[in-house]
Design an enzyme around this catalytic site. Structure first.
Site, PDB file in Angstrom:
ATOM      1  CD  GLN A   4      -2.723   1.462   2.763  1.00 58.56           C
ATOM      2  OE1 GLN A   4      -3.136  -0.164   2.781  1.00 58.56           O
ATOM      3  NE2 GLN A   4      -3.414   2.196   2.735  1.00 58.56           N
ATOM      4  CB  CYS A  48      -5.563  -1.000   3.669  1.00 55.42           C
ATOM      5  SG  CYS A  48      -7.000   0.252   4.851  1.00 55.42           S
ATOM      6  CG  HIS A  71      -4.592  -0.550   8.330  1.00 54.38           C
ATOM      7  ND1 HIS A  71      -4.256  -0.326   7.174  1.00 54.38           N
ATOM      8  CD2 HIS A  71      -3.915  -1.380   8.391  1.00 54.38           C
ATOM      9  CE1 HIS A  71      -3.306  -0.646   6.228  1.00 54.38           C
ATOM     10  NE2 HIS A  71      -2.788  -1.573   7.061  1.00 54.38           N
ATOM     11  CG  ASP A 131      -0.794  -4.043   7.162  1.00 49.51           C
ATOM     12  OD1 ASP A 131      -0.825  -3.601   6.885  1.00 49.51           O
ATOM     13  OD2 ASP A 131      -0.361  -3.746   8.970  1.00 49.51           O
TER      14      ASP A 131
END
Length: 236
Positions: free
Chosen positions: A99, A107, A173, A188
């Site tokens: 990201q 996200c 997130h 992530d």
């Protein structure tokens, strides 16, 4: 658990507005991109105790966790990142998207791509659909989401489909958990690569991910703004 009203990193970007953390939004988004309705579906996880987990439709292909960005903890143990900054071939076969700043609040989309991209052996995508073309075009390189206009348009439509109003400040997130080759991975996009969390299997994926999620929640004791969803394959 309380579902966040909107869910993404704290970055801003109109091209990639935050997605609401709800199965309805994720399902419509995923189905519009080429996952047939009869193949897989997102579901809420209503609690992390044994009784609640027993109600989750199986088999679970991925677990998506939405949470407030926690403060940095200098006492936290180092994460086992299994990738370098620029070598896709070092990802142990895990499909991973970074990201970057220009992706703004993408996200949620990245978590969905991580969930579906690492379950392609279990899900048959519609040929020449958005996801089919995206995964084929990025199979042997670092996936580039930033310039994919079709994906950006689908993301914006999904963001507008939520029931809650998008605020000016987004503090939540998304991360995704999946299992591959006997290992539980946390995916992530703001990290350097997939994070290993020890042994796992398709049968134990949900419980193994919940064990990690509980630790993450303990780092943010004053918040109830958490949401857990699973991507489950539909039995035929």
């Amino acid at each position: 658990m309380a579902a966040p009203t909107s869910s993404a990193s704290a970055c801003s970007g109109e091209r990639w507005p935050p997605l609401e953390s709800s199965p309805e939004v994720f399902n419509q988004f995923m189905w519009s991109l080429g996952v047939p309705r009869g193949e897989a579906e997102f579901h809420d996880v209503y609690g992390l105790d044994a009784d609640a987990l027993a109600m989750v439709p199986q088999p679970v292909l991925a677990v998506v966790f939405c949470f407030p960005d926690p403060p940095e903890d200098p006492a936290a143990p180092p994460e086992q990142v299994s990738a370098t900054e620029d070598k896709q071939e070092s990802l142990d076969g895990v499909y991973f998207i970074k990201q970057i700043d220009s992706l703004g609040n993408a996200c949620g989309t990245i978590a969905l791509l991580h969930a579906v991209g690492n379950a392609c052996s279990e899900i048959s995508l519609l040929e020449n659909s958005g996801l089919d073309l995206f995964f084929k075009s990025t199979a042997s390189m670092d996936p580039v989401l930033e310039k994919d206009d079709d994906m950006a348009r689908a993301h914006s439509l999904a963001a507008n489909a939520g029931d809650t109003e998008i605020g000016d400040i987004v503090e939540e997130h998304y991360v995704c958990f999946t299992t591959l080759n006997g290992t539980l991975y946390e995916l992530d996009g703001i990290k350097g690569g997939p994070i290993k969390h020890g042994p796992s299997s398709p049968e134990s994926l949900l419980q193994d991910a919940v064990n990690v999620i509980k630790v993450m929640m303990q780092r943010i004791p004053n918040s109830v703004n958490f949401n857990v969803m699973v991507l489950s394959r539909k039995l035929k």
